[in-house]
Design a protein around this motif. Sequence first.
Motif, PDB file in Angstrom:
ATOM      1  N   VAL A   7     -18.425   5.832  49.181  1.00 38.09           N
ATOM      2  CA  VAL A   7     -19.655   5.218  49.685  1.00 38.09           C
ATOM      3  C   VAL A   7     -20.293   6.215  50.637  1.00 38.09           C
ATOM      4  CG1 VAL A   7     -20.648   3.302  50.979  1.00 38.09           C
ATOM      5  CG2 VAL A   7     -18.648   2.907  49.513  1.00 38.09           C
ATOM      6  N   LEU A   8     -21.566   6.494  50.441  1.00 37.48           N
ATOM      7  CA  LEU A   8     -22.258   7.461  51.294  1.00 37.48           C
ATOM      8  C   LEU A   8     -23.284   6.747  52.154  1.00 37.48           C
ATOM      9  CD1 LEU A   8     -23.669  10.865  50.035  1.00 37.48           C
ATOM     10  CD2 LEU A   8     -24.297   9.765  52.157  1.00 37.48           C
ATOM     11  N   GLY A   9     -23.097   6.818  53.476  1.00 38.32           N
ATOM     12  CA  GLY A   9     -23.992   6.143  54.414  1.00 38.32           C
ATOM     13  C   GLY A   9     -23.289   4.949  55.022  1.00 38.32           C
ATOM     14  N   GLY A  10     -23.057   4.995  56.326  1.00 40.56           N
ATOM     15  CA  GLY A  10     -22.332   3.919  57.002  1.00 40.56           C
ATOM     16  C   GLY A  10     -23.237   3.024  57.815  1.00 40.56           C
ATOM     17  N   GLY A  11     -24.402   2.657  57.257  1.00 37.39           N
ATOM     18  CA  GLY A  11     -25.308   1.702  57.909  1.00 37.39           C
ATOM     19  C   GLY A  11     -25.015   0.305  57.376  1.00 37.39           C
ATOM     20  N   PHE A  12     -26.016  -0.577  57.472  1.00 37.45           N
ATOM     21  CA  PHE A  12     -25.795  -1.962  57.061  1.00 37.45           C
ATOM     22  C   PHE A  12     -25.364  -2.061  55.600  1.00 37.45           C
ATOM     23  CE2 PHE A  12     -28.219  -2.906  60.926  1.00 37.45           C
ATOM     24  CZ  PHE A  12     -27.439  -3.929  61.436  1.00 37.45           C
ATOM     25  N   GLY A  13     -25.946  -1.241  54.735  1.00 38.43           N
ATOM     26  CA  GLY A  13     -25.575  -1.299  53.321  1.00 38.43           C
ATOM     27  C   GLY A  13     -24.209  -0.686  53.063  1.00 38.43           C
ATOM     28  N   GLY A  14     -24.047   0.587  53.454  1.00 36.65           N
ATOM     29  CA  GLY A  14     -22.841   1.333  53.104  1.00 36.65           C
ATOM     30  C   GLY A  14     -21.584   0.790  53.760  1.00 36.65           C
ATOM     31  N   ALA A  15     -21.661   0.466  55.047  1.00 31.57           N
ATOM     32  CA  ALA A  15     -20.468  -0.042  55.735  1.00 31.57           C
ATOM     33  C   ALA A  15     -20.048  -1.382  55.125  1.00 31.57           C
ATOM     34  CB  ALA A  15     -20.742  -0.176  57.228  1.00 31.57           C
ATOM     35  N   SER A  16     -21.044  -2.211  54.761  1.00 33.29           N
ATOM     36  CA  SER A  16     -20.730  -3.501  54.119  1.00 33.29           C
ATOM     37  C   SER A  16     -20.070  -3.286  52.765  1.00 33.29           C
ATOM     38  CB  SER A  16     -21.996  -4.331  53.891  1.00 33.29           C
ATOM     39  OG  SER A  16     -22.719  -4.489  55.073  1.00 33.29           O
ATOM     40  N   ALA A  17     -20.586  -2.311  52.014  1.00 33.06           N
ATOM     41  CA  ALA A  17     -20.040  -2.040  50.680  1.00 33.06           C
ATOM     42  C   ALA A  17     -18.598  -1.538  50.791  1.00 33.06           C
ATOM     43  CB  ALA A  17     -20.909  -1.008  49.957  1.00 33.06           C
ATOM     44  N   ALA A  18     -18.355  -0.637  51.759  1.00 37.75           N
ATOM     45  CA  ALA A  18     -17.010  -0.078  51.915  1.00 37.75           C
ATOM     46  C   ALA A  18     -16.010  -1.194  52.215  1.00 37.75           C
ATOM     47  CB  ALA A  18     -17.007   0.960  53.040  1.00 37.75           C
ATOM     48  N   ARG A  19     -16.436  -2.087  53.118  1.00 39.61           N
ATOM     49  CA  ARG A  19     -15.532  -3.189  53.486  1.00 39.61           C
ATOM     50  C   ARG A  19     -15.283  -4.105  52.280  1.00 39.61           C
ATOM     51  NH1 ARG A  19     -15.934  -5.334  59.294  1.00 39.61           N
ATOM     52  NH2 ARG A  19     -14.039  -4.131  59.496  1.00 39.61           N
ATOM     53  N   ALA A  20     -16.321  -4.429  51.526  1.00 42.50           N
ATOM     54  CA  ALA A  20     -16.170  -5.329  50.376  1.00 42.50           C
ATOM     55  C   ALA A  20     -15.298  -4.692  49.290  1.00 42.50           C
ATOM     56  CB  ALA A  20     -17.544  -5.695  49.815  1.00 42.50           C
ATOM     57  N   LEU A  21     -15.454  -3.392  49.081  1.00 43.95           N
ATOM     58  CA  LEU A  21     -14.633  -2.697  48.070  1.00 43.95           C
ATOM     59  C   LEU A  21     -13.168  -2.706  48.480  1.00 43.95           C
ATOM     60  CD1 LEU A  21     -17.049   0.288  47.578  1.00 43.95           C
ATOM     61  CD2 LEU A  21     -16.312  -1.205  45.702  1.00 43.95           C
ATOM     62  N   HIS A  22     -12.940  -2.455  49.767  1.00 43.91           N
ATOM     63  CA  HIS A  22     -11.578  -2.462  50.282  1.00 43.91           C
ATOM     64  C   HIS A  22     -10.953  -3.848  50.087  1.00 43.91           C
ATOM     65  CE1 HIS A  22      -8.122  -1.381  52.665  1.00 43.91           C
ATOM     66  NE2 HIS A  22      -8.309  -2.475  53.394  1.00 43.91           N
ATOM     67  N   GLN A  23     -11.763  -4.886  50.392  1.00 45.96           N
ATOM     68  CA  GLN A  23     -11.262  -6.260  50.231  1.00 45.96           C
ATOM     69  C   GLN A  23     -10.979  -6.584  48.769  1.00 45.96           C
ATOM     70  OE1 GLN A  23     -14.257  -8.394  52.395  1.00 45.96           O
ATOM     71  NE2 GLN A  23     -13.207  -8.101  54.367  1.00 45.96           N
ATOM     72  N   ALA A  24     -11.685  -5.908  47.857  1.00 45.63           N
ATOM     73  CA  ALA A  24     -11.451  -6.127  46.422  1.00 45.63           C
ATOM     74  C   ALA A  24     -10.235  -5.332  45.930  1.00 45.63           C
ATOM     75  CB  ALA A  24     -12.697  -5.746  45.630  1.00 45.63           C
ATOM     76  N   GLY A  25      -9.588  -4.620  46.854  1.00 41.81           N
ATOM     77  CA  GLY A  25      -8.352  -3.920  46.489  1.00 41.81           C
ATOM     78  C   GLY A  25      -8.559  -2.491  46.018  1.00 41.81           C
ATOM     79  N   LEU A  26      -9.767  -1.977  46.186  1.00 44.31           N
ATOM     80  CA  LEU A  26     -10.023  -0.601  45.742  1.00 44.31           C
ATOM     81  C   LEU A  26      -9.804   0.382  46.875  1.00 44.31           C
ATOM     82  CD1 LEU A  26     -13.161  -1.509  43.738  1.00 44.31           C
ATOM     83  CD2 LEU A  26     -11.271  -0.207  42.779  1.00 44.31           C
ATOM     84  N   SER A  27      -9.463   1.605  46.486  1.00 43.03           N
ATOM     85  CA  SER A  27      -9.345   2.638  47.502  1.00 43.03           C
ATOM     86  C   SER A  27     -10.733   3.246  47.692  1.00 43.03           C
ATOM     87  CB  SER A  27      -8.301   3.654  47.043  1.00 43.03           C
ATOM     88  OG  SER A  27      -8.826   4.931  47.073  1.00 43.03           O
ATOM     89  N   VAL A  28     -11.204   3.240  48.953  1.00 41.06           N
ATOM     90  CA  VAL A  28     -12.592   3.623  49.189  1.00 41.06           C
ATOM     91  C   VAL A  28     -12.701   4.600  50.357  1.00 41.06           C
ATOM     92  CG1 VAL A  28     -12.874   1.435  50.431  1.00 41.06           C
ATOM     93  CG2 VAL A  28     -14.883   2.738  49.854  1.00 41.06           C
ATOM     94  N   THR A  29     -13.584   5.575  50.190  1.00 34.00           N
ATOM     95  CA  THR A  29     -13.866   6.542  51.254  1.00 34.00           C
ATOM     96  C   THR A  29     -15.324   6.398  51.656  1.00 34.00           C
ATOM     97  OG1 THR A  29     -12.256   8.064  50.304  1.00 34.00           O
ATOM     98  CG2 THR A  29     -13.843   9.005  51.852  1.00 34.00           C
ATOM     99  N   LEU A  30     -15.550   6.198  52.934  1.00 34.17           N
ATOM    100  CA  LEU A  30     -16.915   6.086  53.461  1.00 34.17           C
ATOM    101  C   LEU A  30     -17.292   7.398  54.138  1.00 34.17           C
ATOM    102  CD1 LEU A  30     -19.439   4.335  54.262  1.00 34.17           C
ATOM    103  CD2 LEU A  30     -18.191   3.711  56.332  1.00 34.17           C
ATOM    104  N   VAL A  31     -18.419   7.967  53.710  1.00 41.00           N
ATOM    105  CA  VAL A  31     -18.913   9.211  54.313  1.00 41.00           C
ATOM    106  C   VAL A  31     -20.114   8.876  55.198  1.00 41.00           C
ATOM    107  CG1 VAL A  31     -19.901  11.488  53.862  1.00 41.00           C
ATOM    108  CG2 VAL A  31     -18.196  10.533  52.285  1.00 41.00           C
TER     109      VAL A  31
END
Length: 392
Positions: A7-31
């Motif tokens: 996930v690129l961009g840790g604002g309202f969109g990106g940080a939310s996406a990273a958290r949701a992906l993690h909760q879905a059990g995926l391995s995720v890297t936020l840049v």
Amino acid sequence: ASGRVVVLGGGFGGASAARALHQAGLSVTLVEAETTYTACPFSNEVMVGLRPMTAQRFGYEGLKASGVTVVQARASGIDGRARRVALADGTALPYDRLILSPGIALRFDALPGYDEAAAEVMPHAWKAGAQTELLARQLAAMPDGGTVVLSVPGNPYRCPPGPYERASLIAHLLKTQKPRSKLIVLDAKDTFSKQKLFEAAWKALYPDHLEYVPLAAGGQVTAVDPGTMTVRTDFSDYRAAVACIIPPQRAAPIAAAAGVADRSGWCPIDPVTFESRLVPSIHVIGDAAIAGAMPKSAFSANAQAKVCAEAVADLLAGRPPVTPKLINTCYSLVAPGYGISVAGVYHPVNGVLADVEGAGGTSPLDAPAELRTEEAAHAAAWYRTITGDVFG
Ligand code: FAD
């Protein structure tokens, strides 16, 4: 599902996406390039001294503690074919799916006279942080009797009701602290979000302190001169003591570098998965995306992030993605303790996100003061909830 998701961009969109992906059990890297995120919602209150800047700042400790890998680096390029994000330090991050939520860039090529140097004299304050503080200092230092000019761009831009909330709160500051001063709002369009509610409030609260000039009355700013503090339209020149110029915008530069922005400067997407129409395996959410009827808001970015994360999890698992329904609500303050809102529900129709007819709406035009106070409290609660959800 398995697969590498970046996930690129840790604002309202990106940080939310990273958290949701993690909760879905995926391995995720936020840049994310910055170590601290500065939120725009409620920054108009900071600008007029009603709120401390510290209330806008969030770190990434919460996300890290929840298990998201956070890489603090600026992405310098994206190779969509090789599926790699290049970082400024020379390293590369491979991905199977990439979610981009890089936000906006201000167009310093769109308005004659308005470049990055001019923004240090005539702030846009459309990215919260140093610009918000600059505008706040200028407003506080302005002698009573000065003219403030606020220039509003045509659509589309980040936060459709934001300029009108800003106008309201500047007028509030003038009325209460610099009563011989006046705000002139120069708008490049004739209609805007929550217009009837704003205009009714302006008439009631700020008849002597706010003048609104729509496109039809010559509101389009055609050039600025920071040297003489002049804001020019085809009809008149305005001399400002303080000028806030919100220029036209486009998706942040990394979107164009990835090849996902079209000639409009924004990113066309599939409304079910938010996958780019231009480069496969890259999804675009938040302000950078062309999301049809959905406004560019933090609320939208957060809602899109959740839908997109689910779609990415489905695609990686080989399941068909589910057709979504998305919600947005935008609150605005027209004075302390006086809130108004607009809400909408959206779904994909013929390849674009369209309004669900009959859903949503605005605050009532005629409402008792208690309802406005309640909506201001809802706005504050919304901010606490969303920032807790995203960064907590
Ligand atoms: P952003 O929040 O801008 O996040 C993008 C992130 O990507 C940034 O942290 C940036 O550093 C990072 N980034 C960009 N490029 C790179 C790169 N190359 N490498 C690494 N990182 C990168 N919305 C509401 O819902 N309610 C409101 O009341 C509201 N009020 C507002 C008031 C104002 C004055 C303004 C200006 C906006 C307001 N908004 C509001 C809109 C809201 O702030 C945006 O819609 C929201 O921030 C969009 O989120 P995003 O994830 O798309 O982009």
